[in-house]
Structure formats: structure tokens, C-alpha cells
Design a protein around this motif. Structure first.
Motif, PDB file in Angstrom:
ATOM      1  N   ALA A  16       1.853  -6.968  -9.703  1.00 18.37           N
ATOM      2  CA  ALA A  16       2.641  -7.702  -8.719  1.00 18.37           C
ATOM      3  C   ALA A  16       2.967  -6.823  -7.519  1.00 18.37           C
ATOM      4  O   ALA A  16       2.943  -7.290  -6.355  1.00 18.37           O
ATOM      5  CB  ALA A  16       3.924  -8.223  -9.358  1.00 18.37           C
ATOM      6  N   GLU A  17       3.265  -5.559  -7.752  1.00 16.81           N
ATOM      7  CA  GLU A  17       3.576  -4.650  -6.656  1.00 16.81           C
ATOM      8  C   GLU A  17       2.369  -4.435  -5.743  1.00 16.81           C
ATOM      9  O   GLU A  17       2.504  -4.378  -4.522  1.00 16.81           O
ATOM     10  CB  GLU A  17       4.067  -3.311  -7.206  1.00 16.81           C
ATOM     11  CG  GLU A  17       5.457  -3.389  -7.836  1.00 16.81           C
ATOM     12  CD  GLU A  17       5.860  -2.092  -8.504  1.00 16.81           C
ATOM     13  OE1 GLU A  17       5.019  -1.162  -8.549  1.00 16.81           O
ATOM     14  OE2 GLU A  17       7.002  -1.998  -8.982  1.00 16.81           O
ATOM     15  N   ALA A  18       1.198  -4.310  -6.340  1.00 18.09           N
ATOM     16  CA  ALA A  18      -0.013  -4.137  -5.529  1.00 18.09           C
ATOM     17  C   ALA A  18      -0.324  -5.408  -4.751  1.00 18.09           C
ATOM     18  O   ALA A  18      -0.678  -5.357  -3.569  1.00 18.09           O
ATOM     19  CB  ALA A  18      -1.190  -3.759  -6.428  1.00 18.09           C
ATOM     20  N   THR A  19      -0.176  -6.557  -5.403  1.00 21.28           N
ATOM     21  CA  THR A  19      -0.475  -7.824  -4.742  1.00 21.28           C
ATOM     22  C   THR A  19       0.458  -8.071  -3.568  1.00 21.28           C
ATOM     23  O   THR A  19       0.039  -8.596  -2.526  1.00 21.28           O
ATOM     24  CB  THR A  19      -0.354  -8.981  -5.748  1.00 21.28           C
ATOM     25  OG1 THR A  19      -1.260  -8.746  -6.836  1.00 21.28           O
ATOM     26  CG2 THR A  19      -0.691 -10.316  -5.097  1.00 21.28           C
ATOM     27  N   GLY A  20       1.721  -7.681  -3.711  1.00 12.91           N
ATOM     28  CA  GLY A  20       2.695  -7.928  -2.657  1.00 12.91           C
ATOM     29  C   GLY A  20       2.865  -6.797  -1.674  1.00 12.91           C
ATOM     30  O   GLY A  20       3.728  -6.875  -0.783  1.00 12.91           O
ATOM     31  N   ALA A  21       2.056  -5.752  -1.781  1.00  8.44           N
ATOM     32  CA  ALA A  21       2.225  -4.582  -0.921  1.00  8.44           C
ATOM     33  C   ALA A  21       1.810  -4.866   0.515  1.00  8.44           C
ATOM     34  O   ALA A  21       0.907  -5.663   0.780  1.00  8.44           O
ATOM     35  CB  ALA A  21       1.408  -3.410  -1.464  1.00  8.44           C
TER      36      ALA A  21
END
Length: 249
Positions: free
Chosen positions: A152-157
């Protein structure tokens, strides 16, 4: 400012091996200072300790790296002078990762074709194997949350922070294998890959595609489908390899 929680715990999600455990392992005595700088840089640039977050306490970090506090302070001073960390005093003091990392120093260097292919080959073997092994394990709930959280962190970065979050996601897959050696090797090869990626532009459509592939990898791992996890990772790596070969050959 409230203190940020220390990252890089000694134990990984679900009791497995964390990236912090792998990176903050004892250094070799012969090059203690240089290796300490390298380990700290890896932890920062790979997102093991994120922007604005605090490094482990000095005493703990020195013990885990097997170096004196003098050596550790010298290494931290190098990173501070280069703009990677900042030290704060007071009740909530410590050494914190800067909100914005410096621009890579290697941008624009000539890339040797042999170096490129060697790095891509090593990455393929290590990361497809890691995905397969992760899927073969019965992951406890904490591991599953950690993996989906880094996804999720990578997708929303943001574009500016994408590479660090992407690195953290790939390290999380290695953590799922519960192999400290594999996590260490993957961290090392990821640093090599990032040095190559720093030579090419971030292409937003490619980031969207990568995020979808990340999702497929995680789905296969969580389903316990080892062959599918290996295939999904192989497809993802081949896309990045094509971009690197296209720009750097």
C-alpha cells in the motif's frame, strides 16, 4: 515534535527476519567505518528507516553493528553532512532521516554493459527465488499485514518517494522468507539496481504498471501459490530490465 518510533526492529513481522536485522548486522573489523556508513545508507535509501523516522538509539545501533560509539558517531556525521540524516537534542532527540533525500551522486555516469547484465541476472535469481520461498511459507497474520502494508505504501507513494517505497516493498518479500542471508543479499542487489535506476527517468505510466504487478505478486504469495509468485515476479523484473537496457545500452 513527538518522537517517531524506531524502525528496523531486531525481530521481523511474525517473528521472522526483518530487513533492519539483516542490514544492522555486525560489520567486519577491517573496514568498520566504511561498512557502517554503507549499512546506514542502505537503511535510509531502501526505506527501512523512512523519511522523518528515527534511527535506533545510538547504544543499540552500535551494539548491533558491532562497532564503537565513536565509529558510529563518525558515520552518522558523514550522513548528516551529506544531507541524509539530522540529529536533534532534547527529550525527543535522536538521529532522524531527512524528509527529502539528496539527489544521487552517480547520475550521469557511464554504465558498463557487463555490470548491467550481471546486476540484472543476480536480481532475477534472488528476487524470483524470494517470491517463491515467501509463497511456500505459511505466513502468520503479522507477516501478511506487513507485506500488504508495504504494498500500500508503494502504491500510494509520490513520484519523489516512489523508489524508496518500492525498495521497501521488495525487501518485505525477502523478509517473508525468514532467511537473514537472503534478505541481506537482496538488500545488496537492490542497492546495485537502484544505482542503475538513478540513471534513467521515472516514468509514471511504468509506475502504474509496476504497482499492478506488485499486487499480482502479493496475491500469489498470500494465496500460497509459489509457482505463480515466481512467474509474477519474473514478469515484473523483466519489465524493469527492459527499461534499463533500453536507456543504458
Amino acid at each position: 515534535m513527538n518522537a517517531q518510533p524506531d524502525r528496523a526492529p531486531a525481530e521481523g513481522p511474525g517473528g521472522g527476519v526483518s530487513a533492519g536485522e539483516a542490514l544492522f548486522r555486525p560489520v567486519r573489523a577491517g573496514n568498520a567505518f566504511e561498512e557502517t556508513v554503507e549499512r546506514l545508507l542502505q537503511a535510509v535509501r531502501l526505506g527501512v528507516v523512512g523519511a522523518g523516522e528515527r534511527l535506533p538509539a545510538e547504544r543499540e545501533l552500535a551494539e548491533r553493528l558491532g562497532v564503537s560509539r565513536v565509529t558510529l558517531r563518525e558515520a552518522i556525521r558523514v550522513l548528516a553532512d551529506a544531507g541524509y540524516v539530522v540529529s536533534r537534542r532534547g527529550r525527543y532527540g535522536g538521529t532522524f532521516v531527512t524528509d527529502q533525500l539528496p539527489e544521487p551522486h552517480g547520475a550521469g555516469r557511464a554504465v558498463d554493459p557487463g555490470e548491467l547484465e550481471d546486476t540484472l541476472s543476480l536480481r532475477y535469481v534472488v528476487e524470483t527465488g524470494a517470491a517463491e520461498l515467501a509463497a511456500a511459507r505459511a505466513l502468520p497474520p503479522a507477516d501478511r499485514r506487513h507485506l500488504t502494508g508495504t504494498l500500500a505504501e508503494a502504491t500510494g507513494a509520490s513520484v519523489a518517494d516512489y523508489r524508496r517505497r518500492d525498495s521497501r516493498f521488495h525487501l518485505a518479500i525477502a523478509e517473508m522468507t525468514a532467511s537473514e542471508s537472503l534478505t541481506t543479499v537482496l538488500a545488496d542487489v537492490r542497492m546495485r539496481v537502484n544505482q542503475l535506476l538513478d540513471e534513467i527517468p521515472l516514468i509514471e505510466p511504468n509506475l502504474d504498471h509496476s504497482n499492478r504487478q506488485h499486487g499480482a505478486i502479493v496475491d500469489a504469495i498470500l494465496a500460497g501459490d509459489a509457482p505463480a509468485a515466481r512467474r509474477a515476479m519474473a514478469e515484473h523484473l523483466e519489465g524493469t530490465a527492459s527499461l534499463l537496457r533500453g536507456f543504458l545500452r
